[in-house]
Design an enzyme around this catalytic site. Structure first.
Site, PDB file in Angstrom:
ATOM      1  N   ALA A  70       0.830  -1.205   0.000  1.00 45.88           N
ATOM      2  CA  ALA A  70       0.000   0.000   0.000  1.00 45.88           C
ATOM      3  C   ALA A  70       0.865   1.256   0.000  1.00 45.88           C
ATOM      4  O   ALA A  70       0.588   2.211  -0.730  1.00 45.88           O
ATOM      5  CB  ALA A  70      -0.939   0.007   1.200  1.00 45.88           C
ATOM      6  N   GLU A  71       1.927   1.260   0.827  1.00 38.55           N
ATOM      7  CA  GLU A  71       2.840   2.395   0.834  1.00 38.55           C
ATOM      8  C   GLU A  71       4.271   1.948   1.067  1.00 38.55           C
ATOM      9  O   GLU A  71       4.526   0.985   1.803  1.00 38.55           O
ATOM     10  CB  GLU A  71       2.479   3.420   1.922  1.00 38.55           C
ATOM     11  CG  GLU A  71       1.750   4.638   1.416  1.00 38.55           C
ATOM     12  CD  GLU A  71       0.252   4.452   1.406  1.00 38.55           C
ATOM     13  OE1 GLU A  71      -0.430   5.255   0.758  1.00 38.55           O
ATOM     14  OE2 GLU A  71      -0.222   3.485   2.032  1.00 38.55           O
ATOM     15  N   THR A  72       5.164   2.679   0.440  1.00 39.93           N
ATOM     16  CA  THR A  72       6.591   2.617   0.757  1.00 39.93           C
ATOM     17  C   THR A  72       6.994   4.001   1.242  1.00 39.93           C
ATOM     18  O   THR A  72       6.718   4.998   0.579  1.00 39.93           O
ATOM     19  CB  THR A  72       7.428   2.229  -0.472  1.00 39.93           C
ATOM     20  OG1 THR A  72       7.075   0.905  -0.886  1.00 39.93           O
ATOM     21  CG2 THR A  72       8.914   2.266  -0.144  1.00 39.93           C
TER      22      THR A  72
END
Length: 267
Positions: A50-52
């Site tokens: 979903a996020e880095t």
């Protein structure tokens, strides 16, 4: 010809949980300096989480940025919590407070107390809006209330079961002019429950969304007439949060666990 290989540390952290395989996974990459945006985006796309989060140490604070597999976003709670966990437990940050700075969201802090990390984020600016056909067509049941924040819609339903059993129309959600849609109801065992859908930015359903609680907390604080609240994001992975309104800020607390650490090799 010698090809130079750049090594970048990577951690994968499950945030807003006290056990792996639950909460929300985020990748965290410490950097010595900012790389080209195109490289950062490619790393996030390759990670396919979903996020880095990427961060660079600057004097007494850390600059931080967040990328989904497709775009850079203005704010991400679980990836900030994950980054703080990395700094506290693996990157030798010795103080109990961390100062982050985002060019998109300003100054953000994370405090450590025992096993909990507490994000301090700005409260969202919210207002009730009309239930349009575009929003109604995203769901099979009729919402009670629709709230608009800076980036998301918050759609309120009758009970927790409606949130758990919801099967929204993602094609219609993707057409809304928003980062995504939060759905929420009063909880059976906690103050409120929620889920978050954001096909607009490449995330069909986010398991646990810290930034969404900057919108959820002021709404439920006023609705329930209390400043300290408990919350569960009832996605398939699930996540537990504690939220507190402090003037124009919200404190969002949770735990985190390390899943993996390694190296990226970039030519």
């Amino acid at each position: 010809m010698c090809i130079q290989i750049m090594e970048i540390k990577i951690y994968q952290i499950d945030a807003f949980t006290n056990k792996v395989f639950s909460g929300n996974s985020a990748a965290v990459c410490p950097l010595n300096g900012w790389l080209d945006d195109a490289i950062l985006q490619k790393i996030a796309m390759e990670n396919n989480l979903a996020e880095t989060a990427f961060y660079v140490k600057k004097d007494n604070h850390y600059e931080i940025r967040w990328f989904t597999p497709t775009v850079e976003v203005d704010l991400c709670g679980h990836a900030t919590l994950a980054t703080a966990f990395v700094l506290f437990h693996h990157e030798n940050h010795t103080e109990n407070n961390i100062n982050f700075f985002s060019s998109r969201s300003g100054h953000l802090t994370v405090a450590r107390e025992l096993n909990y990390l507490t994000l301090n984020f700005p409260l969202d600016e919210i207002k009730e809006v009309a239930l349009t056909s575009e929003i109604a067509n995203c769901f099979t049941s009729s919402p009670l209330t629709v709230i608009k924040g800076k980036t998301d819609y918050l759609v309120i339903f009758e009970n927790e079961e409606a949130i758990i059993n919801m099967n929204p129309n993602f094609e219609n959600i993707a057409k809304l002019d928003a980062r995504g849609v939060i759905v929420s109801a009063k909880g059976n065992k906690v103050d409120f429950v929620s889920r978050f859908f954001a096909p607009q930015i490449g995330i069909i359903e986010d398991p646990v969304t810290g930034s969404a609680h900057t919108t959820l907390t002021p709404y439920w604080s006023k609705k329930l007439n209390k400043t300290t609240l408990t919350a569960t994001q009832v996605s398939s992975r699930g996540g537990e949060l504690k939220c507190k309104v402090v003037q124009d800020r919200v404190e969002i607390s949770g735990q985190a666990k390390l899943f993996l650490k390694g190296l990226l090799y970039i030519e």
